[in-house]
Write an enzyme that holds these catalytic residues in place. Structure first.
Site, mmCIF file in Angstrom:
data_model
loop_
_atom_site.group_PDB
_atom_site.id
_atom_site.type_symbol
_atom_site.label_atom_id
_atom_site.label_comp_id
_atom_site.label_asym_id
_atom_site.label_seq_id
_atom_site.Cartn_x
_atom_site.Cartn_y
_atom_site.Cartn_z
ATOM 1 N N GLU A 1 5.231 -3.292 12.426
ATOM 2 C CA GLU A 1 4.094 -2.380 12.324
ATOM 3 C C GLU A 1 2.976 -3.184 11.688
ATOM 4 O OE1 GLU A 1 1.398 -0.440 10.410
ATOM 5 O OE2 GLU A 1 3.040 0.462 9.274
ATOM 6 N N ASN B 1 0.807 -1.229 0.000
ATOM 7 C CA ASN B 1 0.000 0.000 0.000
ATOM 8 C C ASN B 1 0.839 1.278 0.000
ATOM 9 O OD1 ASN B 1 0.790 -0.603 2.629
ATOM 10 N ND2 ASN B 1 -1.044 0.266 3.550
ATOM 11 N N GLU C 1 8.989 3.721 14.188
ATOM 12 C CA GLU C 1 9.712 4.091 12.977
ATOM 13 C C GLU C 1 9.620 5.589 12.768
ATOM 14 O OE1 GLU C 1 9.430 0.114 10.237
ATOM 15 O OE2 GLU C 1 7.819 1.583 10.021
ATOM 16 N N CYS D 1 -2.951 1.447 6.960
ATOM 17 C CA CYS D 1 -3.061 0.844 8.289
ATOM 18 C C CYS D 1 -3.586 1.809 9.330
ATOM 19 C CB CYS D 1 -1.707 0.284 8.718
ATOM 20 S SG CYS D 1 -0.374 1.487 8.565
#
Length: 535
Positions: A306, A205, A515, A340
């Site tokens: 993640e 994505n 991150e 997400c």
């Protein structure tokens, strides 16, 4: 880009280059057998026969290992999700190619870790500059292989490049400590050192940004990487490899092993179990993350994950409804709901429920336009594949069967099998699939609630906690809810929260580690305590 590429005879597969054998275990670097090449590095040859409109010079089809483009014994097709047209055949790497990439990365780590922070910073900056120079071509590749609207793809490339810029600056800010000891004849130091080879597994994505967010931090810290991109979007990772090569990133520091869905499991397992890999960084589903964690556990690798989200979007009675609707549009429908951190559940207090639903529906009808990502008017491209469409369709059907009302949308779009109408549901209850299962599509279910306590309880009922959003004009309520939401990131009166300067990550089953930001580089560093005695 929808035209089918003419097939050209594939060259006879070449064997991976012979690399110096690495000693078993991590941290023991072999001495390279061959000297580093002197003089300018050779420029790679452009790929002929690229689909119309796509940049041939960046559209690579082979794996990238040890600074060389290497084909595999097989290839797999990559398709445009909007039209179904073939974009090309890409090397289908397996466990052996993954192993060769790890050895190349391990050999490169022995010298890369000793490169000065200033030089690593300079090389990352050159990579950033090349991304900016090629931003339009890189965006076209993203739109072709993922389907997202071109304007969003252009935004992703800028976001992606900014991670390289950010970590080029952070490379020079890796500081240790001096600790006062109780004994006069002793001194204590804390050093920060790179963990080693990092295996980076990324989703489709955000095929560029998910790479640079991880790789920028890894390279800045002195680590080397092996990237396994998603099978739907390998061209972006390979285009970044081409630019890394042009920037002068040394051979073996950045490696890419694309593979088909059929080989993804074996490649992922090979990377997670290889004793020369010290770190795993993964973005993707919670289910896949758990499998990779299991594989990494046997050799106790450093891991950052993640994973999935189920973001609540809460609108309190005190909220500015127009602002909340604008935030809902931005949060829910970016990349057709395939992020997400997309809002997945809309919790609206009863006092403004009807007004919010009405204005939200009007905004969707006015501003959302479904189409091919290359069309100027398009805001909603296709979903990545038909399986994704089926999931949205299943959630809508389940909700309607249990009493939900379709306010707008609700079915597949006439444009093609991978398109779905932006959909708004009201009268949604907590027993429906869309209330407890991540959608990853253009579906906005609205749940009515009475009190603040009820909204927070519903929001926190999920076993994941990546992002959460809420709208309120009550300062006390803002503090209470921001602190009580069990998520790693909170947007207060804001629907777009991602930025390179701030930490990205979740709690509960949404992952491990952070991150981006100044904290992101710590994921690739080990602390070493040094005690100096006899002073």
């Amino acid at each position: 880009c929808s035209q089918r590429r003419k097939r050209t005879p594939r060259p006879t597969p070449r064997k991976a280059p012979r690399l110096s054998p690495a000693s078993p275990g991590r941290g023991l670097c072999p001495v390279p057998r061959r000297p580093r090449r002197a003089g300018p590095r050779p420029r790679s040859v452009a790929t002929p026969g690229a689909p119309a409109g796509l940049p041939a010079a960046l559209l690579r089809t082979d794996g990238f290992v040890g600074g060389r483009w290497l084909p595999a014994s097989a290839a797999f097709p990559v398709h445009d999700p909007a039209s179904g047209a073939s974009l090309g055949m890409v090397a289908d790497c397996g466990a052996s190619e993954a192993g060769a990439a790890v050895r190349a990365a391990y050999e490169a780590f022995c010298s890369w870790r000793r490169v000065s922070a200033k030089e690593r910073s300079s090389l990352l900056r050159k990579w950033y500059d090349l991304m900016i120079q090629n931003k339009d071509d890189l965006a076209k590749i993203i739109t072709a292989e993922s389907g997202k609207p071109l304007k969003e793809a252009q935004g992703e490339i800028l976001y992606s490049a900014l991670f390289l810029e950010w970590f080029s600056e952070e490379a020079r800010r890796i500081y240790g400590d001096v600790i006062c000891m109780p004994a006069k004849e002793k001194r204590a130091l804390v050093l920060k050192q790179p963990v080693g080879v990092a295996a980076v597994i990324t989703p489709w994505n955000f095929p560029s940004a998910m790479i640079t967010r991880k790789v920028g931090a890894a390279l800045a810290a002195g680590c080397t990487v092996v990237v396994k991109p998603a099978e739907d979007t390998p061209f972006s990772a390979l285009a970044l490899a081409e630019l890394a090569n042009q920037a002068g990133i040394p051979p073996g520091v950045y490696n890419v092993v694309p593979c088909s869905r059929k080989k993804a499991k074996e490649v992922g397992e090979a990377l997670c179990t290889d004793p020369l890999v010290s770190k795993i960084s993964f973005t993707g589903s919670t289910a896949t993350g758990k499998m990779l964690l299991h594989h990494a556990a046997n050799s106790v690798k450093r891991v950052s994950m993640e994973l999935g989200g189920h973001a609540p979007f809460i609108v309190f009675d005190s909220a500015n409804v127009d602002q909340a609707v604008a935030g809902a549009m931005a949060s829910k429908f970016r990349n057709s709901g395939q992020t997400c951190v997309c809002s997945n559940r809309f919790l609206v207090q009863k006092g403004i429920h009807d007004s919010f639903v009405k204005k939200f529906a009007e905004a969707m009808k006015t501003y959302l336009h479904v189409g091919n990502g290359f069309e100027e008017r398009t805001t909603q491209g296709p979903l990545i594949n038909e399986k994704a469409v089926e999931k949205v369709e299943k959630q809508v059907s389940d909700a309607v069967s249990k009493g939900a009302t379709v306010v707008t949308g609700g079915k597949r779009h006439q444009l093609g099998k991978n398109f779905f109408e932006p959909t708004l549901l009201s009268n949604v209850t907590q027993d429906m699939l869309c209330s407890h299962e991540e959608t990853f599509g253009p579906l906005a279910p609205v749940i009515k609630f009475d009190t603040e306590e009820e909204a927070v309880a519903i929001a926190n009922a999920a076993d994941v906690g990546l992002a959460g959003y809420f709208y309120s004009q009550d300062p006390a309520q803002i503090w209470r809810v921001a602190e009580q939401l069990e998520v790693g990131m909170v947007g207060v009166n804001e629907g777009l929260i991602s930025t390179v300067e701030c930490p990205f990550g979740g709690v509960k089953q949404s992952g491990l580690g952070r991150e981006g930001s100044k904290y992101g580089i710590d994921e690739y560093l080990e602390l070493k305590y040094v005690c100096l005695g006899g002073l």
